[in-house]
Design an enzyme around this catalytic site. Structure first.
Site, mmCIF file in Angstrom:
data_model
loop_
_atom_site.group_PDB
_atom_site.id
_atom_site.type_symbol
_atom_site.label_atom_id
_atom_site.label_comp_id
_atom_site.label_asym_id
_atom_site.label_seq_id
_atom_site.Cartn_x
_atom_site.Cartn_y
_atom_site.Cartn_z
ATOM 1 N N SER A 187 0.852 -1.185 0.000
ATOM 2 C CA SER A 187 0.000 0.000 0.000
ATOM 3 C C SER A 187 0.888 1.235 0.000
ATOM 4 O O SER A 187 1.603 1.491 0.965
ATOM 5 C CB SER A 187 -0.921 0.004 1.225
ATOM 6 O OG SER A 187 -1.823 -1.081 1.176
ATOM 7 N N CYS B 289 -3.893 -2.441 -0.712
ATOM 8 C CA CYS B 289 -4.387 -3.794 -0.487
ATOM 9 C C CYS B 289 -5.402 -3.724 0.652
ATOM 10 O O CYS B 289 -5.399 -2.792 1.447
ATOM 11 C CB CYS B 289 -3.253 -4.762 -0.154
ATOM 12 S SG CYS B 289 -2.285 -4.322 1.289
ATOM 13 N N HIS C 125 5.657 11.485 -9.434
ATOM 14 C CA HIS C 125 6.852 11.975 -10.109
ATOM 15 C C HIS C 125 6.415 13.045 -11.103
ATOM 16 O O HIS C 125 5.346 12.936 -11.711
ATOM 17 C CB HIS C 125 7.583 10.851 -10.853
ATOM 18 C CG HIS C 125 7.905 9.674 -10.001
ATOM 19 N ND1 HIS C 125 8.991 9.640 -9.148
ATOM 20 C CD2 HIS C 125 7.286 8.482 -9.850
ATOM 21 C CE1 HIS C 125 9.024 8.475 -8.524
ATOM 22 N NE2 HIS C 125 7.990 7.758 -8.921
#
Length: 271
Positions: free
Chosen positions: A121, A149, A126
């Site tokens: 998780s 998750c 970026h």
């Protein structure tokens, strides 16, 4: 109809991994190389690692997760990256690994770089500013990945992410991997109904874009591309006023902007 708000009753932990990949492109007209460099410097400052960290922390909150660790970095000559490790449930301090900074602000202010680790998780971003001296158009791309998750769904962050950036082109990928089981032991390869990513985007936002889907339902892969419909030229000029430009040149600039957007949207060199 089962959606994100209607939870299936499962046996044990929800082992499904849900990943949202979100890319936005901002396009700008900057005629001279000096203007292009100034635009890149402006964007680089506007979306530095500090601001991106705040955005990702808000994303973490919007999906109902909790920050465990933050890693961030500004790059030379431009660009920035931020990674946040998150957990589905609140953890007691004694349960958190000693290497995690828990996103404490004091740590972020006293270090240029905060290095951490990833788990299933996590939230990452970026930035990629770009220009070419032979082209009067500069672009800026933001690449965000939200992987969770358990019961946490990254789809809940979509509208916030779209609203956080000036987006001319948006590409979104969502996939579900792994399996979990219901109380009777039957495997479940997805725990909610979904026909399109567009179902999770605000209607007013969708009205501003042309959108198309490419979905592979049997593989739980969903893809949506969005292209801005209207170009308000003033919004695409850097340090210029639209009234300083002759009508004929305005039309030429608009056409060049639209061509650039169409090529980015299609992922193909068309013109």
């Amino acid at each position: 109809m089962l959606g994100l708000e209607n939870k299936l009753k499962l046996y044990g932990f929800n082992n499904l991994t849900k990943t949202l990949s979100f890319n936005i492109y901002d396009v700008c007209y900057a005629k001279s190389e000096r203007e292009q460099k100034d635009y890149i410097a402006y964007i680089d400052e506007q979306y530095n690692s500090e601001r991106l960290t705040r955005i990702l922390c808000d994303v973490t909150e919007s999906i109902g997760a909790h920050v465990l660790n933050i890693s961030k970095q500004d790059y030379d000559p431009q660009g920035a990256s931020v990674t946040i490790l998150v957990s589905e449930q609140t953890l007691a301090v004694k349960e958190i690994d000693a290497s995690c900074n828990k996103g404490e602000i004091d740590i972020l202010k006293t270090r240029d770089t905060v290095v951490g680790h990833l788990d299933k998780s996590h939230v990452t971003v970026h930035t990629y500013p770009e220009y070419h001296p032979d082209n009067s158009i500069a672009t800026f791309r933001v690449d965000i990945d939200v992987a969770t998750c358990g019961e946490v769904s990254p789809l809940n962050a979509l509208n916030y992410l779209i609203g956080s950036f000036d987006s001319d082109i948006i590409t979104i990928d969502y996939r579900v991997r792994g399996f979990t089981r219901d109380v009777d032991g039957k495997k479940l390869f997805i725990d909610h109904k979904i026909t399109s990513i567009q179902d999770y985007i605000d209607e007013n936002t969708l009205k501003r874009y042309d959108a198309m889907d490419i979905n592979v339902y049997q593989s739980n892969i969903f893809h949506t591309k969005m292209l801005i419909k209207e170009i308000e030229l003033q919004n695409y000029l850097f340090n210029r006023d639209v009234y300083e430009i002759k009508p004929k040149q305005r039309l030429e600039i608009e056409n060049n902007l639209r061509r650039e957007m169409i090529e980015i949207f299609s992922g193909t060199n068309i013109y």
